[in-house]
Structures are given as C-alpha cells and as structure tokens.
Motif scaffolding. Structure first.
Motif, PDB file in Angstrom:
ATOM      1  N   HIS A   1       0.723  -1.201   0.383  1.00 13.29           N
ATOM      2  CA  HIS A   1       0.234  -0.085   0.007  1.00 13.29           C
ATOM      3  C   HIS A   1       0.539   1.428   0.298  1.00 13.29           C
ATOM      4  CE1 HIS A   1      -3.570   1.822   0.341  1.00 13.29           C
ATOM      5  NE2 HIS A   1      -3.107   2.781   0.980  1.00 13.29           N
ATOM      6  N   ARG A   2       0.672   2.356  -0.685  1.00 14.04           N
ATOM      7  CA  ARG A   2       1.202   2.875  -1.060  1.00 14.04           C
ATOM      8  C   ARG A   2       1.165   4.617   0.327  1.00 14.04           C
ATOM      9  NH1 ARG A   2      -0.306   7.937  -3.171  1.00 14.04           N
ATOM     10  NH2 ARG A   2       0.604   9.128  -4.933  1.00 14.04           N
ATOM     11  N   SER A   3       1.463   5.443   0.113  1.00 11.53           N
ATOM     12  CA  SER A   3       2.157   6.437   1.084  1.00 11.53           C
ATOM     13  C   SER A   3       2.765   7.256  -0.060  1.00 11.53           C
ATOM     14  CB  SER A   3       2.320   5.945   2.599  1.00 11.53           C
ATOM     15  OG  SER A   3       3.820   6.292   1.939  1.00 11.53           O
TER      16      SER A   3
ATOM     17  N   PHE B   1      -2.346   7.078 -16.398  1.00 11.59           N
ATOM     18  CA  PHE B   1      -1.479   6.298 -16.299  1.00 11.59           C
ATOM     19  C   PHE B   1      -1.287   4.952 -17.169  1.00 11.59           C
ATOM     20  CE2 PHE B   1      -2.343   7.920 -12.452  1.00 11.59           C
ATOM     21  CZ  PHE B   1      -1.661   8.623 -11.803  1.00 11.59           C
ATOM     22  N   LEU B   2      -2.633   4.458 -17.531  1.00 11.00           N
ATOM     23  CA  LEU B   2      -2.207   3.370 -18.186  1.00 11.00           C
ATOM     24  C   LEU B   2      -0.722   4.089 -19.466  1.00 11.00           C
ATOM     25  CD1 LEU B   2      -5.520   1.057 -18.060  1.00 11.00           C
ATOM     26  CD2 LEU B   2      -3.768   1.104 -16.476  1.00 11.00           C
TER      27      LEU B   2
ATOM     28  N   LYS C   1       7.117 -10.155 -13.785  1.00 12.49           N
ATOM     29  CA  LYS C   1       7.815 -10.989 -13.641  1.00 12.49           C
ATOM     30  C   LYS C   1       9.253 -10.379 -14.490  1.00 12.49           C
ATOM     31  CE  LYS C   1       6.736 -15.077 -11.621  1.00 12.49           C
ATOM     32  NZ  LYS C   1       6.396 -15.780 -12.185  1.00 12.49           N
ATOM     33  N   ILE C   2       9.223  -9.347 -15.691  1.00  6.33           N
ATOM     34  CA  ILE C   2      10.179  -9.487 -16.410  1.00  6.33           C
ATOM     35  C   ILE C   2      10.824  -7.847 -15.691  1.00  6.33           C
ATOM     36  CG2 ILE C   2      11.286  -8.541 -18.785  1.00  6.33           C
ATOM     37  CD1 ILE C   2       9.193 -10.456 -19.622  1.00  6.33           C
ATOM     38  N   GLU C   3      10.177  -7.177 -15.718  1.00  9.63           N
ATOM     39  CA  GLU C   3      10.112  -5.107 -14.780  1.00  9.63           C
ATOM     40  C   GLU C   3       8.763  -5.612 -13.999  1.00  9.63           C
ATOM     41  OE1 GLU C   3       9.823  -2.512 -18.366  1.00  9.63           O
ATOM     42  OE2 GLU C   3      11.791  -2.946 -18.340  1.00  9.63           O
ATOM     43  N   PRO C   4       9.432  -5.604 -12.646  1.00  8.86           N
ATOM     44  CA  PRO C   4       8.171  -5.926 -11.341  1.00  8.86           C
ATOM     45  C   PRO C   4       7.285  -4.501 -11.171  1.00  8.86           C
ATOM     46  CG  PRO C   4       9.784  -7.029 -10.976  1.00  8.86           C
ATOM     47  CD  PRO C   4      10.168  -6.213 -12.069  1.00  8.86           C
ATOM     48  N   ILE C   5       6.263  -4.132 -11.356  1.00  6.35           N
ATOM     49  CA  ILE C   5       5.446  -2.483 -11.249  1.00  6.35           C
ATOM     50  C   ILE C   5       4.630  -2.432  -9.920  1.00  6.35           C
ATOM     51  CG2 ILE C   5       3.024  -2.153 -12.415  1.00  6.35           C
ATOM     52  CD1 ILE C   5       3.175  -4.413 -13.978  1.00  6.35           C
ATOM     53  N   SER C   6       5.580  -0.642  -9.968  1.00  3.36           N
ATOM     54  CA  SER C   6       5.119  -0.577  -8.205  1.00  3.36           C
ATOM     55  C   SER C   6       4.303   1.120  -8.868  1.00  3.36           C
ATOM     56  CB  SER C   6       6.423  -0.570  -7.867  1.00  3.36           C
ATOM     57  OG  SER C   6       6.945   0.443  -8.710  1.00  3.36           O
ATOM     58  N   VAL C   7       3.703   1.082  -7.899  1.00  5.25           N
ATOM     59  CA  VAL C   7       2.989   2.275  -7.411  1.00  5.25           C
ATOM     60  C   VAL C   7       3.739   3.395  -7.797  1.00  5.25           C
ATOM     61  CG1 VAL C   7       1.038   4.473  -6.716  1.00  5.25           C
ATOM     62  CG2 VAL C   7       1.381   1.824  -6.513  1.00  5.25           C
ATOM     63  N   GLU C   8       5.330   3.309  -7.830  1.00  6.39           N
ATOM     64  CA  GLU C   8       5.781   4.333  -7.154  1.00  6.39           C
ATOM     65  C   GLU C   8       6.453   4.626  -8.845  1.00  6.39           C
ATOM     66  OE1 GLU C   8       4.914   4.266  -3.716  1.00  6.39           O
ATOM     67  OE2 GLU C   8       5.901   2.300  -4.841  1.00  6.39           O
TER      68      GLU C   8
ATOM     69  N   ALA D   1      -5.733   4.428  -4.627  1.00  8.08           N
ATOM     70  CA  ALA D   1      -4.226   3.957  -4.529  1.00  8.08           C
ATOM     71  C   ALA D   1      -3.974   5.197  -5.506  1.00  8.08           C
ATOM     72  CB  ALA D   1      -4.219   3.068  -3.715  1.00  8.08           C
ATOM     73  N   ILE D   2      -4.010   5.276  -6.724  1.00 10.98           N
ATOM     74  CA  ILE D   2      -3.063   5.495  -7.972  1.00 10.98           C
ATOM     75  C   ILE D   2      -3.818   7.326  -7.999  1.00 10.98           C
ATOM     76  CG2 ILE D   2      -2.911   5.510 -10.403  1.00 10.98           C
ATOM     77  CD1 ILE D   2      -1.219   4.198  -8.967  1.00 10.98           C
ATOM     78  N   ILE D   3      -5.180   6.900  -8.080  1.00  9.68           N
ATOM     79  CA  ILE D   3      -5.653   8.010  -7.883  1.00  9.68           C
ATOM     80  C   ILE D   3      -4.634   9.837  -7.474  1.00  9.68           C
ATOM     81  CG2 ILE D   3      -8.161   9.621  -8.645  1.00  9.68           C
ATOM     82  CD1 ILE D   3      -9.864   7.202  -8.298  1.00  9.68           C
ATOM     83  N   GLU D   4      -4.627   9.133  -5.926  1.00 12.22           N
ATOM     84  CA  GLU D   4      -4.012  10.507  -5.029  1.00 12.22           C
ATOM     85  C   GLU D   4      -2.516  10.307  -5.411  1.00 12.22           C
ATOM     86  OE1 GLU D   4      -4.120   7.515  -1.288  1.00 12.22           O
ATOM     87  OE2 GLU D   4      -6.105   8.537  -0.798  1.00 12.22           O
TER      88      GLU D   4
END
Length: 616
Positions: A21-23, A138-139, A262-269, A304-307
C-alpha cells in the motif's frame, strides 16, 4: 479498443504484490523535479467589467472582494469563445484563476493596470482549454514507454526494433503500437524478435492493449514454457505451436501482466514516474481537464493511484483538473454505489474528484466480446457478451442514479448500448427528477432504433473520434466482424446530434484500433474528415455524412465534455466568471484546411490562470 476494461484488476493485483500500500511519503523524488511555467495557485476575484455575464459569474465563482486590474491580458487575436451570446472576440483579461472580461482590444486594454502582463496574440487564435472526456493517463504512460510501433507493416516494425536495439545496447526492450493486421491469424512470433534480440528480454504491447509480442528471453525470464498453465484458459493465454511451445504471442491482460511483472516488476512509484513524463505532453496538447476512465487498483483500493494526482496538486504541478472513476467490471454489483461514495469522500480537492461510476459493459468487436444484437458475421455462433444481465444493469444504474451518481458506460456493441439505455430509462422512471449526466462511451455501433433515445433520456454520447478513420481496423477487421451492412453504420455522432442528443470527445489514449493519440486536435480533424491524418486522399470512413463541422467537433472537446463532467458553468467556453482555461493556437483551425487541423501547434496552454505550456 478500451483496454482498461480488462486491465485494471489484474494490474492492481500485481502492483499490490510489487509495492504494497502506497503512502504519500512513498512518492518518487523524481516527481519533485518538474516545474510548470506561470503564476501560482492563489485565489483571486472575478468581477466582470466588459459585457458582463452577472448570473454566470455569480454561479461559477463569486467575487471575493479583492478586485483590481487583470494579471494577464491576451489581445490582438481571434478569440473563439464557444459562448452563444458572443462567439467571437479580440481580447481576454485574466485575474487570478478566472476570466475577468472578454471583448474588443479597446475594451480589454482599458482594464490594464501597471503590473498587468500583456500578451500580443498577433493574429493567433484562442480557444477554451480542451476537455478530455475519456482517457487513461496512467495506463497510457505505462504502455507507451519505449518504442513506438505504429507503423504500416511487419517489416517496418522489425526494422524499427532493430534500430532501437542498436541504439539501446543493454537492458530490456519494450514498446507499444503494433497492429493485428501486420500478422497472420496466428499472430506474431518470437523467432522474428530472436533474430534481432537473442540475448535480452524484449516485449511489445499491441495498440489495443490486449496482447503482447515477446521474444524467447522474455518468455524464459517470465518462466513461461510448454508446461506453464494459461492464466484464464481460452481467454487469457500463451499462444502455442503444434508441439505446445509458446510462440511469443500473449493474449489478454492476465497473461500479459503476469509476464511483465516477472520481467519488470510493477509498482505505484514506477507508474507515478511514468506519468510525470507525460504531463508536459498533455499540457502541450492543450489539455486542461480530463475524465480518467479507469486506473489500476492497489489490491481492492481504486483510490491509491488517483492520489498521485492529489500529490501533484499539492505540489502545484498538476497541469489539468481530474474527474476520476470507481470501476465496475462484473458481478457482484452490491458494492458499486458504496465504492463511489467512499472514493468521493476520500478524494475531493479543488482539482481532483473521484465521483463517477464507470461500468464496463462489454469488450471489443476485435476480440468478439462486444455485445451485438445479431451474431458476428465471421463467428455466427456468438453475439458477444456483457458481464451483467439486464436485471443487474437496471439495479446498478437505478441505485447509482438515486444516490446522485453519474454513470459512464463502456459500450462498443449495439447490444450493450441498448442494455445501458434501458437501465437509464428504468432509473428515470424509478427516481425523482434530477439533472442527470449519464454517458455511454465508444458507441462503435448503435442500432437505428436507439439513436433518438439519447436525447429522450438525456444520455450523453461519448465518442473517441480519433477511431473514426477508414483504416485496416475499421474497414478490414470490422468488415469481417460485422459484415458490410453493419460495418457501413459505425461511429455516427452526427445522427445523435441530429436527433437532439449531446456528444463529447475523449481519445481513450492509449487504446485504439489503428492510431493511438492523446491530442484533441487529432480527434477534431478525424471527426471532420473521417480519414487518416496525413493522407488527404485516404478513403473516407462510411457513412461519410457522419462527418462533423469543425465547430461541432471543437464543441464536443470543450463544452460537450465539460457538460459531461458537470463543469460547463466553470470551463468549456471563454466567458467572464469562468476559470481561465485557455489555449493559444498558431493558426485558426476554423480557417485552415480540414486536413491541416492536426498540424496546428498549441503555443500556450493556461489552466486555472497559470501557464502549463508556453507563456514564458
């Protein structure tokens, strides 16, 4: 075409695993680098002194008593206001966030004070800021990072990949934009990529966002081989050869994102950092307001992404205002309204609100998942599908309507459009009268009987006008899916207008059938020509009489989309009392040739009285 329909849930699950979870404190330091040109965000007065629109000014933004001369004057140009009572002017005065006055050069010059900045338009044209009625920033930022493969042929794509590999000799190679028509029915193969990139991973997203082309090294790193189970057999899977080995063609989002993570792990950052790179491009395109039609959730949290938008707003670096969604992709439906209400309470700032219920009503004709009224021509065993029954449609829309929530419905097939209109009609019958702003999006195919219902029910028709060109998707693939009679009846915004309905535009970037763009001027030109950009002699997409006038197309990308978002009292036209969302074009798109509209450069963009592009 609208890839968010199947992307968000799978994407969010992967992001949860990768990032937790993102802060707010987790924002990347890179987000602190960019700064947009212009004034700050302090509030200012709104007193109209030239041709006053008193009622509008009072409704939009009451005078706070500060008064004083304008901060900025634009003069000496063609101001196309889109206001009914004064469509043309020469000059505009801005004070703080607000349009102070609109009028002649002499009228506006008289308002100047000693500190007023005067910008000479020198014959250039001013329009209201563009309002994107359906887009996925974002997408889009994630999918389009890397090589652009929107090219005519497979040979062109392979040559571009070879050059890209040479220019980027280390690391993973990725890109976006290859088209289904480049390849035979079995799709692209890993062997083509292996000849160019044998020793490191390479993967490329299709332009529709629903599939991927990967080389052997990417498959190896992702652990995909002949024994790997398909994520959703028959729907989201790894295409295999006769021996059961994966070919490098990966279909639908669950399988695509399982590999990517698996190749490039995805993160909110990482998503936030990619968005940062797109923001100045949006401003340079003249975008001042967007409807974000769906973001990937973090677990079950769609906020979380909208923030990320609200973080940028706090830093004074968000170049557009945002209306965001709570998305429903399938049953159960019981949490639809509470989900919107939770987001609406949580995210409600000056520039960012989450207050629309997005309902994914079907898929796409290309994948045989758009719901039709009659079977597909090349697959007469199916009419496609919707995730919801008519009873569920009616229950969900009626409950949302009763709660004062606007719904925004993805409907590519005419069967889904009918289900959606039926649900809106039932909601109107069940609930007290109110100012409804329900929208149905994409509308590739609409049955004749349903055309007048948009006006009768007050439902907005939301089009991705940049899809309306005659190209291999709309002509060849949709001809196969629909047959000639139905194929000649796709994308009919003028018929809805002629029947008294309202329309709005939004690119749905990055999703497309043939040409992905986030630029409103691209959409406007295609809506006017129904031809591919850059090809004046290209075929016109039938029905040709659905081409719009420039004024109609501009209205759909300004006032039409503003009305969709309940903002027409504040944005969408250039009038005293409205927010200072303005674009300056190097030429008048009402006067240039219709095939030159997309060539016109946006020289300045102002949002909320501050420059987000140009103006330095």
């Amino acid at each position: 075409m609208c890839m968010s329909c199947s992307l968000t849930n799978a994407f969010g699950q992967l992001m949860t695993k990768a990032a937790g979870h993102r802060s707010p404190q987790a924002m990347p330091t890179g987000l602190a680098r960019r700064r947009f040109v212009g004034a700050g965000l302090a509030c200012a007065a709104v007193a109209s002194q030239v041709r006053p629109h008193a009622a509008l000014a009072q409704e939009a933004r009451p005078d706070n008593g500060a008064g004083g001369p304008p901060d900025t004057i634009f003069r000496g140009g063609t101001v196309r206001t889109l206001a009914a009572d004064r469509p043309l002017a020469e000059a505009v005065a801005v004070r703080g966030k607000t349009i102070l006055a609109v009028g002649s050069n002499a009228e506006i010059d008289a308002l100047a004070g000693p500190e007023t900045r005067v910008i000479e338009l020198a014959g250039r044209t001013m329009l209201p800021g563009f309002v994107e009625g359906h887009i996925h920033p974002f997408l889009g930022s994630f999918f389009t990072a890397g090589l652009d493969l929107q090219l005519p042929t497979r040979a062109d794509a392979l040559a571009a990949i070879a050059r890209f590999a040479q220019d980027h000799p280390t690391g993973t190679l990725r890109g976006f934009g290859w088209r289904v028509d480049m390849f035979p029915p079995q799709g692209p193969s890993k062997e083509d990529l292996d000849r160019i990139v044998p020793d490191r991973p390479a993967f490329f997203f299709a332009i529709d966002g629903h599939s991927m082309w990967a080389n052997s090294k990417a498959l190896e790193l992702a652990g995909v081989d002949r024994d790997t189970p398909d994520p959703i057999p028959g729907f989201s899977y790894y295409v295999r050869d006769a021996e059961g080995n994966p070919t490098g063609y990966v279909l639908e989002v669950a399988a695509v994102l399982a590999m990517v993570n698996k190749i490039e792990p995805i993160s909110v950052e990482a998503m936030a950092g990619l968005l940062e790179g797109w923001l100045p491009k949006a401003a340079a395109a003249g975008i001042t307001t967007i409807y974000d039609a769906g973001v990937p959730p973090v677990g079950d949290d769609q906020g979380a992404i909208i923030e990320v938008y609200t973080d940028l707003e706090r830093e004074g670096r968000l170049p557009f205002r945002v209306v965001a969604s709570y998305m429903m992709k399938g049953p159960p439906i019981e949490h639809a309204v509470s989900g919107v209400e939770d987001l609406r309470r949580r995210i409600d700032t000056e520039l960012v609100q989450a207050r629309v219920l997005k309902i994914v009503g079907d898929g796409t004709a290309e994948g045989y998942t758009a719901l039709l009224l009659e079977p597909y021509t090349d697959r007469p065993d199916t009419i496609g599908q919707s995730p919801f029954s008519q009873e569920q449609w009616t229950s969900m829309v009626t409950e949302a309507d009763a709660a004062g929530i606007d719904v925004h419905i993805h409907a590519c097939g005419e069967g889904t459009t009918r289900l959606a209109l039926n649900a809106i009609e039932a909601a109107i019958a069940a609930n007290p009268p109110r100012d409804r702003r329900h929208s149905i999006a994409h509308l590739v195919l609409v049955d004749d009987a349903d055309m007048p219902r948009f006006a009768e029910l007050g439902a907005n028709a939301q089009f991705s006008a940049n899809w309306m060109s005659a190209d291999p998707d709309t002509v060849d693939i949709l001809l196969e899916r629909y047959g000639p009679e139905r194929q000649r009846q796709i994308y009919r915004p003028r018929s809805i207008l002629n029947a008294g309905g309202t329309i709005s535009f939004g690119t749905d970037w990055p999703a497309a059938g043939y040409f992905a763009t986030y630029k409103p001027l691209d959409s406007i030109q295609i809506a006017v020509t129904r031809q591919l950009i850059g090809q004046p002699d290209a075929p016109v997409l039938e029905p040709a009489d659905e081409r719009l006038e420039v004024e109609q197309a501009v209205h759909a990308n300004t006032m039409g989309a503003a009305r969709q978002l309940r903002m027409e009292d504040r944005i969408g036209s250039i009038e005293p009392g409205k927010l200072a969302d303005l674009v300056v074009l190097e030429q008048d798109i009402f006067g240039v040739g219709k095939h030159d509209i997309a060539k016109v450069r946006v020289e300045m963009t102002m949002m909320n009285g501050r420059f987000t592009h140009g103006g330095g």
